[in-house]
Design a protein around this motif. Structure first.
Motif, mmCIF file in Angstrom:
data_model
loop_
_atom_site.group_PDB
_atom_site.id
_atom_site.type_symbol
_atom_site.label_atom_id
_atom_site.label_comp_id
_atom_site.label_asym_id
_atom_site.label_seq_id
_atom_site.Cartn_x
_atom_site.Cartn_y
_atom_site.Cartn_z
ATOM 1 N N HIS A 140 -2.490 51.045 13.412
ATOM 2 C CA HIS A 140 -1.639 52.176 12.490
ATOM 3 C C HIS A 140 -1.691 51.784 11.105
ATOM 4 O O HIS A 140 -1.565 50.711 10.857
ATOM 5 N N SER A 141 -0.582 52.863 9.440
ATOM 6 C CA SER A 141 -0.272 52.011 8.642
ATOM 7 C C SER A 141 1.248 53.520 8.887
ATOM 8 O O SER A 141 0.951 54.370 9.441
ATOM 9 N N PHE A 142 1.736 53.407 7.479
ATOM 10 C CA PHE A 142 3.156 54.061 7.614
ATOM 11 C C PHE A 142 3.586 55.098 6.959
ATOM 12 O O PHE A 142 3.985 55.881 7.123
ATOM 13 N N GLY A 143 2.108 55.206 6.870
ATOM 14 C CA GLY A 143 1.565 56.724 5.415
ATOM 15 C C GLY A 143 2.178 56.437 4.690
ATOM 16 O O GLY A 143 2.862 55.632 3.914
ATOM 17 N N PRO A 144 1.701 57.838 3.948
ATOM 18 C CA PRO A 144 1.268 57.735 2.252
ATOM 19 C C PRO A 144 2.715 57.576 0.870
ATOM 20 O O PRO A 144 2.529 56.686 0.020
ATOM 21 N N THR A 145 3.601 57.696 2.199
ATOM 22 C CA THR A 145 5.092 57.722 0.455
ATOM 23 C C THR A 145 5.941 56.302 0.789
ATOM 24 O O THR A 145 7.483 56.421 0.648
ATOM 25 N N TRP A 146 5.399 55.961 2.391
ATOM 26 C CA TRP A 146 6.686 54.532 2.591
ATOM 27 C C TRP A 146 6.007 53.413 1.956
ATOM 28 O O TRP A 146 4.540 52.859 2.168
ATOM 29 N N HIS A 147 7.229 52.252 2.307
ATOM 30 C CA HIS A 147 6.825 50.730 1.709
ATOM 31 C C HIS A 147 7.066 50.371 3.290
ATOM 32 O O HIS A 147 8.719 50.559 3.479
ATOM 33 N N PHE A 148 6.406 49.662 3.562
ATOM 34 C CA PHE A 148 6.839 48.921 5.181
ATOM 35 C C PHE A 148 5.353 48.192 5.131
ATOM 36 O O PHE A 148 4.209 47.691 5.188
ATOM 37 N N PRO A 149 6.449 46.697 5.897
ATOM 38 C CA PRO A 149 5.439 45.464 5.361
ATOM 39 C C PRO A 149 4.906 45.364 7.067
ATOM 40 O O PRO A 149 4.794 46.033 7.957
ATOM 41 N N PRO A 150 3.425 44.665 6.914
ATOM 42 C CA PRO A 150 2.622 44.484 7.811
ATOM 43 C C PRO A 150 3.104 44.481 8.830
ATOM 44 O O PRO A 150 3.746 43.388 9.213
ATOM 45 N N ALA A 151 2.561 44.665 9.897
ATOM 46 C CA ALA A 151 4.608 44.578 11.123
ATOM 47 C C ALA A 151 3.147 45.344 13.416
ATOM 48 O O ALA A 151 2.374 45.489 13.346
ATOM 49 N N ALA A 152 3.842 44.220 13.832
ATOM 50 C CA ALA A 152 3.170 44.868 15.100
ATOM 51 C C ALA A 152 4.468 45.198 15.885
ATOM 52 O O ALA A 152 5.083 44.782 16.479
ATOM 53 N N THR A 153 4.237 46.335 16.746
ATOM 54 C CA THR A 153 5.649 46.949 16.879
ATOM 55 C C THR A 153 5.181 47.649 18.263
ATOM 56 O O THR A 153 4.151 47.662 19.134
ATOM 57 N N THR A 154 6.394 47.682 18.739
ATOM 58 C CA THR A 154 6.549 48.337 20.316
ATOM 59 C C THR A 154 7.524 48.722 20.571
ATOM 60 O O THR A 154 8.532 49.456 20.021
ATOM 61 N N HIS A 155 7.958 50.216 21.677
ATOM 62 C CA HIS A 155 8.569 50.490 21.957
ATOM 63 C C HIS A 155 9.299 49.634 23.437
ATOM 64 O O HIS A 155 8.943 49.125 23.897
ATOM 65 N N PRO A 156 10.730 50.192 23.505
ATOM 66 C CA PRO A 156 11.164 49.246 24.310
ATOM 67 C C PRO A 156 10.681 50.401 25.779
ATOM 68 O O PRO A 156 10.446 50.772 26.276
ATOM 69 N N ILE A 157 10.995 48.837 26.287
ATOM 70 C CA ILE A 157 10.069 49.007 27.745
ATOM 71 C C ILE A 157 10.602 48.562 29.097
ATOM 72 O O ILE A 157 11.712 48.077 29.098
ATOM 73 N N ALA A 158 11.005 49.606 30.157
ATOM 74 C CA ALA A 158 11.726 49.578 30.889
ATOM 75 C C ALA A 158 11.785 48.249 31.737
ATOM 76 O O ALA A 158 11.979 47.466 32.516
ATOM 77 N N ASP A 159 9.983 48.003 31.786
ATOM 78 C CA ASP A 159 9.514 46.999 33.082
ATOM 79 C C ASP A 159 10.015 45.980 32.291
ATOM 80 O O ASP A 159 9.428 45.736 31.667
ATOM 81 N N PRO A 160 10.307 44.804 32.510
ATOM 82 C CA PRO A 160 10.947 43.632 31.715
ATOM 83 C C PRO A 160 9.935 42.597 31.593
ATOM 84 O O PRO A 160 10.117 42.253 30.515
ATOM 85 N N ASP A 161 9.172 42.743 33.006
ATOM 86 C CA ASP A 161 8.186 41.550 32.306
ATOM 87 C C ASP A 161 7.499 42.609 31.519
ATOM 88 O O ASP A 161 6.252 42.143 30.825
ATOM 89 N N LEU A 162 7.112 43.983 31.918
ATOM 90 C CA LEU A 162 5.387 44.505 30.516
ATOM 91 C C LEU A 162 6.089 44.001 29.023
ATOM 92 O O LEU A 162 5.381 43.876 27.891
ATOM 93 N N MET A 163 7.821 44.816 29.239
ATOM 94 C CA MET A 163 8.139 44.741 27.601
ATOM 95 C C MET A 163 8.102 42.705 27.266
ATOM 96 O O MET A 163 7.957 42.095 26.258
ATOM 97 N N ALA A 164 8.409 42.456 28.167
ATOM 98 C CA ALA A 164 8.314 40.557 27.790
ATOM 99 C C ALA A 164 7.026 40.324 27.464
ATOM 100 O O ALA A 164 6.380 39.940 26.172
ATOM 101 N N ARG A 165 5.759 40.606 27.697
ATOM 102 C CA ARG A 165 4.746 41.093 27.690
ATOM 103 C C ARG A 165 4.071 40.791 26.772
ATOM 104 O O ARG A 165 2.840 40.762 26.021
ATOM 105 N N THR A 166 4.508 42.072 26.583
ATOM 106 C CA THR A 166 3.793 43.224 25.137
ATOM 107 C C THR A 166 4.333 42.492 23.403
ATOM 108 O O THR A 166 3.993 42.135 22.738
#
Length: 331
Positions: A140-166
């Motif tokens: 993705h990118s952040f859309g045409p009206t925003w400044h945003f640094p190049p980033a790799a993102t995720t959301h909080p995940i309930a499974d702690p092992d999957l969260m850590a691996r992600t």
């Protein structure tokens, strides 16, 4: 009987395959063909790379095409599937949502076989492509009206092992920012569907809406770093240079970190992404334009944090987002 979505080639065939994911037609329009590239080099990780989920975020499709150019020479094992454009109707219109039905593809997963065209795209991806992968990179990118640094993102995940691996996978991109992003509007997202199936899913956010050579080089280097970490490509990872720095940090942001406009007007940014701010520091100024006598309003940092995203000098409505801050990851 309604035709099922399918690929026009055999994913298990060794080597390079090129073809299409066929999305059946419906009442609103006919069949769609999404170009698909696959490189199968036997045992190893199974990766799906997608771009063009949102049609006004064009860095992803460009980086995906670059990937296709050099993968045949550099991939050493496993299988990588690349779909440069998930939503061609939105990309052609340079629109976040699909013009035909007004839907956001990244809010309708797993889709519906008997739904509108956006829902049918999501259904085809969910049923045909997602089961083939254990890891997904959605560009993705952040859309045409925003400044945003190049980033790799995720959301909080309930499974702690999957969260850590992600998080480890996201950090392997070596981009300026790794972000765990908690917000309320997650229903129907591609990554939530994949993570609920136990898959590692990283969403890359590639800056703003202006496509530039320097930023594309950073994004491509980040994807290469992640492929090296997966063992799909040989080589040495590096930190791409961003704002004269070669380092990354891991942050988290919550809904309360979303700073919004107190009134209608033009937003003037007074800081840059990844600036560190303290409580009360000036983030930007909202200038009302419907009355000369109305004073401009300061928007200040709620606490010590980093500026994660900032609007790029646009007219905003009341309660519209103008900046986003973040703090160090605590999990």
């Amino acid at each position: 009987m309604r035709e099922a979505p399918h690929l026009t080639f055999d994913l298990d065939a060794p080597g390079v395959s090129r073809g299409h994911l066929l999305v059946p037609g419906g009442a609103d329009r006919g069949e769609l063909s999404l170009p698909v590239f696959s490189l199968n080099k036997g045992e190893g990780p199974r990766l799906l790379v997608t771009g063009g989920n949102h049609g006004n975020e064009l860095e992803g499709p460009l980086v995906a095409r670059r990937l296709i150019e050099w993968l045949p020479e550099e991939q050493t094992c496993g299988r990588i599937i690349v779909v440069p454009v998930l939503n061609p109707l939105a990309v052609e219109a340079w629109s976040r949502n699909t013009p035909l039905d007004g839907l956001n593809l990244n809010r309708v997963f797993p889709g519906r076989a008997d739904g509108s065209v956006t829902e049918r795209i999501a259904d085809a991806v969910s049923r045909v492509l997602l089961p083939t992968a254990d890891t997904v990179f959605d560009l993705h990118s952040f859309g045409p009206t925003w400044h945003f640094p190049p980033a790799a993102t995720t959301h909080p995940i309930a499974d702690p092992d999957l969260m850590a691996r992600t998080v480890r996978m996201a950090e392997a991109f070596n981009l300026p920012l790794t972000l765990v992003w908690e917000y309320n509007d997650t229903a129907g997202m591609f990554d939530i569907l994949a993570q609920n199936q136990g898959k590692v899913f990283v969403c890359t956010e590639f800056g703003g809406g202006t496509v530039g050579a320097d930023n594309l080089a950073i994004y491509e280097a980040g994807v290469r770093n992640a492929l090296i970490a997966l063992g799909l490509v040989e080589g040495k990872a590096d930190y791409p240079t961003f704002r004269q720095q070669k380092s990354g940090q891991t942050l988290e942001t919550h809904p309360c970190d979303d700073l919004r406009s107190p009134a209608r007007g033009i937003f003037e940014p007074r800081c840059s992404v990844l600036d560190e701010v303290k409580q009360g520091d000036l983030i930007g100024i909202l200038h009302p334009m419907d009355s000369i006598s109305t004073e401009s309003m300061d928007i200040r940092a709620p606490g010590t944090s980093f500026v994660l995203a900032i609007r790029s000098g646009v007219h905003v409505e009341i309660n519209e987002g103008v900046a986003l801050v973040a703090g160090p990851l605590k999990i």
